[in-house]
Write a protein that holds these residues in place. Structure first.
Motif, PDB file in Angstrom:
ATOM      1  N   LEU A 415      59.747  22.109  59.534  1.00  0.00           N
ATOM      2  CA  LEU A 415      60.618  22.083  60.706  1.00  0.00           C
ATOM      3  C   LEU A 415      59.868  21.613  61.947  1.00  0.00           C
ATOM      4  N   LEU A 418      59.859  17.843  61.993  1.00  0.00           N
ATOM      5  CA  LEU A 418      61.179  17.296  62.322  1.00  0.00           C
ATOM      6  C   LEU A 418      61.510  17.506  63.795  1.00  0.00           C
ATOM      7  N   ILE A 441      68.226  17.929  59.566  1.00  0.00           N
ATOM      8  CA  ILE A 441      67.638  19.263  59.455  1.00  0.00           C
ATOM      9  C   ILE A 441      68.630  20.218  58.814  1.00  0.00           C
ATOM     10  N   THR A 452      64.299  23.309  68.275  1.00  0.00           N
ATOM     11  CA  THR A 452      65.153  22.204  67.834  1.00  0.00           C
ATOM     12  C   THR A 452      66.253  21.935  68.857  1.00  0.00           C
TER      13      THR A 452
END
Length: 502
Positions: A415, A418, A441, A452
């Motif tokens: 994660l 990303l 994701i 994020t």
């Protein structure tokens, strides 16, 4: 489908696809084809004439060698040995399973770790050894959460319940660490209450995380109240709590107070500063523009024999690069070389090339090959540090190349990587590509965290697409992820601009 990254569309929209690493290492060459003899504590693990006595090698020696390979970073060789044991009708012992799963999970190869875990649970010779079973579960749980795969982690917890294996202190702390960092505060308090109900001690680690929650949500006074509560309980003010206090002071720009806490730690006999302490101090001094003090702290950390964190190194030299202080960047790097940090010197050299030349080091594969030639084993953390160095400058293509190289090395994107990609496209003003990463994701079994959502909101603000920000914020709240102070500030900025437009 193998790991890979494709760039599509007229805007160069990136749609990475992630799947598990293949388990092909289990079919590697046999023991007799190897030419190097393993040694542990000066003793050979295998007979000298292995070409004639392979079948006579005790399985206990296989287990010892596999663990030795894991400890020395030779995981592929360890997996080949597992395949050999399997062909001979045997499997690793419980301790070896733990070592393998821990190493694979740490490298981001969570699907291989999960496959071994399922094998260990099904065939492992741990019998009634509940303690070892809990350790197996904790290792896999930590690997899943580190990668951001909450659904897989929930499955691990479900398996624990089905087998009637209770969580221990480590299990709870793994969960708490993830829930705080991902902004899932309701889950955090649920776990804390479960710990209280089951009479688990709320350690300094737990209280440190609570201080962090209040810090991130702008509740500074409440954070100080927790510190007083800890003192009244007679709980030792250890490094976890001190680091949380330093982080809280740093976040609100109280840098002198943060340095005073450092002085207290250095004077303490049982709470000496660790790498987390120095990272926090350097990061917040960079954030608030106090670069001279950040450099001084960087030097002090090395004087105490601690290796600089590549992420902090990127942060520091990026700030210096923005101000055109190339001579200082080179000076910092030369100082690291002089101190003989052989294991990590190559990564710093690469980062200097990336930041110091502002992205002119385009050959990412060549850069990684250079690191490997220096004896530095590729890891998820290493690739994230490299990608972040490019992403901070909005160099999308180079960031994507880092991801592709990471995948080619057999390491699954996590994660963090990303999120770095979202930041790279957002910094470059390519908000639609950033949005495609976010959708990827969610589609790939990862659970978006507060970073994020905040990074995505920032991308749309940069692109002046302010109307999209409240929508992202609502989606974050609906997911169970609690907004931190930064996310709320981004929302407020977007709403103010939208109000002015109307």
């Amino acid at each position: 489908m193998s790991l890979g990254t494709k760039v599509h569309g007229f805007c160069g929209a990136i749609i990475p696809r992630v799947s598990g690493s293949s388990f092909s290492t289990r079919n590697s060459s046999t023991l007799t084809s190897r030419c190097s003899k393993p040694f542990v504590n000066g003793c050979s693990l295998l007979p000298s004439s292995r070409h004639t006595t392979t079948e006579e090698v005790p399985f206990s020696l296989y287990n010892r060698w596999i663990r030795h390979c894991c400890r020395t970073g030779r995981i592929d060789e360890a997996m080949s040995l597992v395949a050999e044991m399997d062909s001979l009708g045997s499997r690793p012992d419980s301790l070896t399973y733990v070592c393998l799963i821990e190493t694979l999970a740490g490298l981001g190869r969570t699907l291989e770790a999960d496959a071994l875990f399922q094998e260990a649970v099904r065939f492992g010779p741990h019998g009634s050894n509940t303690r070892l079973k809990v350790r197996l579960y904790n290792v896999l749980l930590k690997g899943c959460l580190r990668k951001g795969q909450l659904e897989l982690a929930v499955r691990v917890l479900g398996n624990m319940e089905e087998e009637n294996i209770g969580k221990n202190q480590e299990t709870y702390e793994i969960l708490l660490d993830y829930y705080v960092s991902s902004g899932r505060l309701e889950d955090y308090w649920r776990v804390v209450n479960e710990m209280k109900k089951k009479k688990f001690q709320l350690s300094s680690f737990v209280y440190g995380k609570i201080i962090g929650i209040y810090r991130d949500n702008g509740m500074w006074k409440k954070a100080l109240e927790i510190v007083e509560e800890v003192r009244e309980m007679g709980l030792a003010m250890d490094v976890h709590i001190y680091n949380s206090i330093i982080d809280a002071f740093g976040k609100y720009g109280e840098l002198d107070e943060a340095l005073q806490v450092l002085d207290k730690m250095q004077a303490s006999s049982d709470a000496k500063p660790n790498i987390g302490t120095w990272n926090s101090l350097i990061r917040w001094h960079c954030h608030h523009g106090a670069l001279e003090m950040a450099i001084e702290l960087f030097t002090m950390m090395q004087d105490q024999g601690l290796y600089p964190d590549p992420k902090i190194f990127v942060n520091l030299i990026t700030r210096l690069g923005e101000k055109g202080k190339w001579d200082l960047i080179q000076k910092i790097y030369e100082a690291i070389k002089c101190r003989g940090h052989k294991d990590t010197g190559a990564i710093y050299a690469a980062l200097v090339d990336v930041i110091g030349q502002y992205g002119r080091f385009h050959d990412v594969k060549g850069l990684v090959d250079k690191l490997k030639s220096e004896g530095l084993a590729p890891s998820a953390g290493l690739f994230c540090a490299l990608a972040n160095a490019y992403a901070q400058q909005g160099l999308c293509e180079q960031t994507v190349k880092v991801l592709e190289t990471m995948e080619n090395e057999g390491i699954e994107p996590n994660l963090i990587m990303l999120n770095v990609l979202i930041n790279a496209f957002g910094t470059a003003g390519r908000h639609m590509e950033a949005l495609s990463i976010y959708h990827h994701i969610k589609e790939s079994g990862f659970t978006p965290d507060v970073v994020t959502y905040s990074t995505l909101m920032k991308a749309f603000i940069r692109a002046k697409k302010y109307e999209k920000v409240p929508e992202i914020f609502r989606e974050m709240e609906a997911s169970g992820c609690t907004a931190d102070r930064k996310a709320r500030q981004l929302l407020q900025s977007a709403l103010m601009i939208l109000d002015k437009r109307h």
